[in-house]
Design a protein around this motif. Sequence first.
Motif, mmCIF file in Angstrom:
data_model
loop_
_atom_site.group_PDB
_atom_site.id
_atom_site.type_symbol
_atom_site.label_atom_id
_atom_site.label_comp_id
_atom_site.label_asym_id
_atom_site.label_seq_id
_atom_site.Cartn_x
_atom_site.Cartn_y
_atom_site.Cartn_z
ATOM 1 N N LEU B 49 0.681 -1.478 0.250
ATOM 2 C CA LEU B 49 0.055 0.394 0.058
ATOM 3 C C LEU B 49 0.765 1.521 -0.048
ATOM 4 O O LEU B 49 1.143 2.384 -0.419
ATOM 5 C CB LEU B 49 -0.685 -0.280 1.024
ATOM 6 N N HIS B 50 2.047 0.900 0.898
ATOM 7 C CA HIS B 50 2.288 2.436 1.011
ATOM 8 C C HIS B 50 3.576 2.744 -0.561
ATOM 9 O O HIS B 50 4.049 3.680 -0.743
ATOM 10 C CB HIS B 50 4.077 1.799 2.500
ATOM 11 N N THR B 51 3.759 1.616 -0.916
ATOM 12 C CA THR B 51 5.041 2.098 -2.567
ATOM 13 C C THR B 51 4.420 2.046 -3.623
ATOM 14 O O THR B 51 4.475 2.777 -4.810
ATOM 15 C CB THR B 51 5.737 1.018 -2.221
ATOM 16 N N ARG B 52 2.977 1.636 -3.675
ATOM 17 C CA ARG B 52 2.339 1.264 -4.914
ATOM 18 C C ARG B 52 1.719 2.412 -5.188
ATOM 19 O O ARG B 52 1.502 2.810 -4.467
ATOM 20 C CB ARG B 52 1.563 -0.331 -5.018
ATOM 21 N N ASN B 53 1.709 2.559 -7.009
ATOM 22 C CA ASN B 53 0.199 3.532 -7.276
ATOM 23 C C ASN B 53 -0.598 3.709 -7.622
ATOM 24 O O ASN B 53 -1.368 2.526 -7.376
ATOM 25 C CB ASN B 53 1.229 3.619 -8.504
ATOM 26 N N CYS B 64 2.216 6.444 -1.375
ATOM 27 C CA CYS B 64 2.594 7.754 -0.150
ATOM 28 C C CYS B 64 4.164 8.111 -0.601
ATOM 29 O O CYS B 64 4.289 9.297 0.062
ATOM 30 C CB CYS B 64 2.242 6.703 0.879
ATOM 31 N N ILE B 65 4.363 7.317 -1.140
ATOM 32 C CA ILE B 65 6.215 7.137 -1.410
ATOM 33 C C ILE B 65 6.265 8.875 -1.571
ATOM 34 O O ILE B 65 7.094 9.565 -1.721
ATOM 35 C CB ILE B 65 7.223 6.316 -1.930
ATOM 36 N N SER B 66 5.239 9.533 -3.006
ATOM 37 C CA SER B 66 5.770 10.941 -3.584
ATOM 38 C C SER B 66 5.807 11.362 -2.600
ATOM 39 O O SER B 66 6.925 12.559 -2.235
ATOM 40 C CB SER B 66 4.223 10.854 -4.219
ATOM 41 N N CYS B 67 5.675 11.965 -1.161
ATOM 42 C CA CYS B 67 5.574 12.677 -0.016
ATOM 43 C C CYS B 67 6.521 12.267 0.827
ATOM 44 O O CYS B 67 7.517 12.695 0.737
ATOM 45 C CB CYS B 67 4.090 13.101 0.269
ATOM 46 N N HIS B 68 6.571 11.415 1.282
ATOM 47 C CA HIS B 68 6.803 10.240 2.713
ATOM 48 C C HIS B 68 8.245 9.578 2.039
ATOM 49 O O HIS B 68 9.511 8.982 2.886
ATOM 50 C CB HIS B 68 5.981 9.051 3.553
ATOM 51 N N GLY B 69 8.279 10.081 0.928
ATOM 52 C CA GLY B 69 9.777 8.370 -0.005
ATOM 53 C C GLY B 69 9.597 7.010 0.146
ATOM 54 O O GLY B 69 9.178 6.203 1.005
ATOM 55 N N LYS B 70 10.780 6.816 -0.908
ATOM 56 C CA LYS B 70 10.649 5.376 -0.460
ATOM 57 C C LYS B 70 11.664 4.648 0.499
ATOM 58 O O LYS B 70 10.592 3.196 1.702
ATOM 59 C CB LYS B 70 11.814 5.199 -1.299
#
Lengths: 163, 133
Positions: B49-53, B64-70
């Motif tokens: 959920l965190h990493t997928r587009n 989520c990683i767009s803001c929170h980073g990988k």
Amino acid sequence: MNLTYRPLALGFIALFFFVVVMGRVQAGGNHFYAPIADPVVKEECGSCHLAFAPSMLPASSWQRMMGNLKNHFGDDASVDADTTARITRYLVANAADAGDRRYGGKLLKGVALGSAPQRITELPKWVSEHRKVPDWEWRHKEVRTKANCVACHTGAEQGYYDE
Amino acid sequence: MKRTIAATLATFAVAFAAPVSAGPREDLLTQYASIAQSSGFSAERGQTLHTRNFAGGKADTPACISCHGKDTRSPGSTPVGKPIAPLAVSVTPTRYTDPAKVEKWFRRNCIEVLGRECTPQEKGDWLVYVISQ
């Protein structure tokens, strides 16, 4: 330079800076916009972007903005009713046109009374202060948006905007 | 390994709904589990959920990683350039201890990324993931 004069010279340099710095602060801080001091306002209005100084917009602007946080520049910035009231009170009390405030007044030059502008970056005075900033600089990946004041004004969190 | 243990522990605590260590994070997980009627949360699903587009939200923030980073242990940044403290509890120990704050940002960020609110199952999975980091 003779060694005995060196401390004296240093003293003069220190005095010079002191006068310049203090002079600026006392002159009403041409470039100073007091940062948000209320921890709740700082947290709620400072997590997505710099917590913009309340003295950069008139009270009518803050009232209008706080009335529609659900649709805040495309984001949902809404908070519960008590927190909304507390933030509104703080922003209005410290707005550019509040009481005898003199710091923010000049950013309001050319703003029609009661027009409640929503963007600092669209105030005529802000636009004219930034007219010399080249296009490529706004698009720089460290800047991304005009609202990212800190990218260019490293002292913005502390309220300083002298480059 | 550490991640698996944390996930297992969370699953365990949730499955028995036992207030073993009633910290605010555990309370949140218990709550999510009871609403979701969940058989358990998975850090693996949380990571996905965190990493997928996603396509349902805003174009400039598809994940989520767009803001929170990988890297959950490194700071992120908002679209306006404001730094965000790392999500991993091991790096930012104060994270997820204020339920109102957690719920507020789940609501905002899920709508931003997925175009809808996250389900209690998704929230639980995601929390178990970042707690294990």
